[in-house]
Motif scaffolding. Structure first.
Motif, PDB file in Angstrom:
ATOM      1  N   ASP A 205       0.852  -1.186   0.000  1.00  0.00           N
ATOM      2  CA  ASP A 205       0.000   0.000   0.000  1.00  0.00           C
ATOM      3  C   ASP A 205       0.889   1.238   0.000  1.00  0.00           C
ATOM      4  O   ASP A 205       1.481   1.590   1.014  1.00  0.00           O
ATOM      5  N   ARG A 216      -6.872   0.429   4.846  1.00  0.00           N
ATOM      6  CA  ARG A 216      -5.785  -0.532   5.038  1.00  0.00           C
ATOM      7  C   ARG A 216      -6.245  -1.734   5.875  1.00  0.00           C
ATOM      8  O   ARG A 216      -5.816  -2.852   5.674  1.00  0.00           O
ATOM      9  N   THR A 229       3.904  -1.650   3.697  1.00  0.00           N
ATOM     10  CA  THR A 229       3.629  -0.213   3.614  1.00  0.00           C
ATOM     11  C   THR A 229       4.917   0.570   3.821  1.00  0.00           C
ATOM     12  O   THR A 229       5.865   0.075   4.419  1.00  0.00           O
TER      13      THR A 229
END
Length: 497
Positions: A205, A216, A229
């Motif tokens: 992400d 998320r 991430t």
């Protein structure tokens, strides 16, 4: 094609794989036709429950929590109150005070965790049933993790995860980047499902908008593959998008929140230091990394050292409590062929060695990212420097470009370099970017297929156990004109329902 499950012998694990059933070989003889059975081909499967016809789900329900039963008797973890973004549950796990729960810690204690056995079974794809030998045993996995040469990105709060391993001696894996919107939509859900069914081993992400915390949460709960991430992006969003107001407190709170959600690996640009900035002055394209630009601006504004570097031990302490993996980001990666393998890039690479040793003191699993734009003739030199400086940890090559001219076709340039990077030892390749709201299946399939071919080509060259089984079965089917079997065995055919 059908989903099959293989039971573990040490732990209570059940590993999902895809079985390609083949038709018989028909032999013409004087007395008539004789049918000779062809063995099915077992292949690595990233589709998770989405590839199982028995699994039914409606948006936005979460996947089955297959790892929950693994924790039933553990005495080293505790339950804690969930964060405000938790839309599926009200609790999360973390290490009990004074306890270390990482895969590296247990590997050094000579303990084979469910995750270690799971990935060993998964990597082998049942090649023993074909009479082939494999060096990938659960104990081999344990030894590679203990030595730091392999990592299993498996946060204890990602209960829906089907664990996978990254390392030079294992299958080359594929990453796909996602830009999630502020609100989780059916299109976002479909992107996740498509990526997993098309072969992505990790989803990252890379959203830069106002912290999409709830989005998320949905991403992790609906992903059977590891989720990564760059917390820096989301910490900046928490600071209102103003670099001058960005602080360690913003970053820390973001990191803890993501660990509670179940993020499996985080990109941490801690090797980029203030003294390195002057080394980029001669560059044609300067600093191109988004994280690198943020940190460079922050250091210039405050006249201080990179706070990710000064607070790195604290980052390790937090990550250690959730058994996530640190991926050391390349803030000084070159943004042009002209800047490839320059002093700034290698200075940052050298700094990573100390950070790796610090992470290992906390028994935290760690890998390294790089190298940005680089021509093919400089890849080998870079990888040799990486192996020396970074002590052989797994290497993640996201979106490496071998030419600056591939505008609109960057994935072709990254696949060209990705295959060579994988041959020289990269464990994870690919940095495809799926824009928010886009679910173009044909484009996604084409891009991921390119990376699958690159990764498999490297596996063949490295002699990974069973890598050639599928190729051999395809060639035999082609020779015997079994067209349907050829289609089933080719990468062009996807396991997707």
């Amino acid at each position: 094609m059908e989903k099959i499950y293989v039971e573990g012998e040490i732990n209570n694990v059940r590993v999902g794989m895809c079985q390609i059933n083949l038709s018989d070989t028909v032999i013409e003889t004087d007395s008539g036709k004789i049918a000779k059975k062809n063995n099915p081909v077992i292949v690595y499967d990233t589709s998770g429950a989405y590839g199982d016809s028995a699994f039914k789900t409606d948006f936005p329900e979460a996947l089955p929590r297959i790892r929950k039963s693994w924790y039933a008797r553990r005495k080293d973890i505790v339950l804690k109150a969930g964060n405000k973004s938790d839309v599926f549950r009200k609790i999360s796990f973390c290490a009990k005070a004074g306890k270390c729960i990482t895969q590296m810690y247990y590997a050094k204690k000579r303990m084979i965790t469910p995750e270690m056995e799971y990935v060993a079974i998964r990597e082998n794809q049942q090649v023993e049933a074909l009479g082939l030998k494999s060096y990938i045993t659960p104990d081999f996995v344990r030894k590679e993790i203990a030595a730091g040469r392999a990592v299993i990105p498996a946060n204890i709060n990602h209960l829906e995860l089907e664990p996978m391993i990254l390392g030079r001696r294992f299958r080359v894996k594929i990453n796909s980047n996602l830009c999630m919107g502020k609100f989780f939509t059916k299109n976002d859900f479909e992107k996740i499902r498509l990526n997993c069914c098309l072969g992505a081993d990790t989803l990252m992400d890379i959203s830069c908008t106002e912290s999409p915390v709830t989005t998320r949460e949905y991403l992790v709960r609906n992903s059977p593959v590891s989720v990564g991430t760059p917390p820096l992006y989301h910490a900046l969003a928490r600071a209102g998008g103003k670099v001058a107001e960005l602080s360690w407190e913003h970053y820390r709170s973001t990191l803890v929140e993501q660990m509670e959600q179940g993020v499996d690996f985080i990109s941490v640009h801690a090797a980029m230091k203030r003294r390195h900035l002057a080394l980029t002055s001669h560059r044609l394209t300067g600093i191109v990394s988004h994280a690198g630009k943020i940190l460079a601006e922050w250091m210039n504004i405050h006249g201080e050292e990179n706070f990710l570097n000064t607070h790195f031990p604290e980052i390790c302490e937090i990550v250690c409590s959730y058994d996530a993996v640190i991926s050391l980001g390349s803030g000084l990666r070159p943004g042009s062929i002209y800047d490839a393998n320059d002093e700034a890039q290698f200075a940052e690479l050298a700094e990573m060695r100390e950070l790796i040793e610090t992470a290992w003191k906390y028994h935290v699993q760690v890998m390294v990212e790089g190298p940005g734009h680089i021509p093919m003739n400089k890849i080998e030199a870079y990888m040799k420097e990486f192996q020396y400086a970074c002590k052989g940890v797994p290497f993640f090559s996201p979106g490496m470009v071998t030419s600056d001219l591939a505008v609109g076709h960057e994935h072709n340039a990254t696949v060209t370099g990705g295959a060579q990077m994988a041959w020289y030892g990269a464990s994870l390749i690919g940095g495809l970017k799926s824009q928010a709201g886009i679910t173009d299946m044909e484009r996604m399939q084409s891009d991921l297929l390119s990376y699958k071919i690159a990764a498999h080509s490297a596996d063949l060259a490295k002699g990974h156990p069973g890598a050639q089984v599928r190729d051999n079965a395809f060639s035999k089917a082609k020779q015997e004109n079994r067209k349907k079997d050829c289609l089933k065995l080719s990468f062009g055919n996807i396991y997707y329902r």
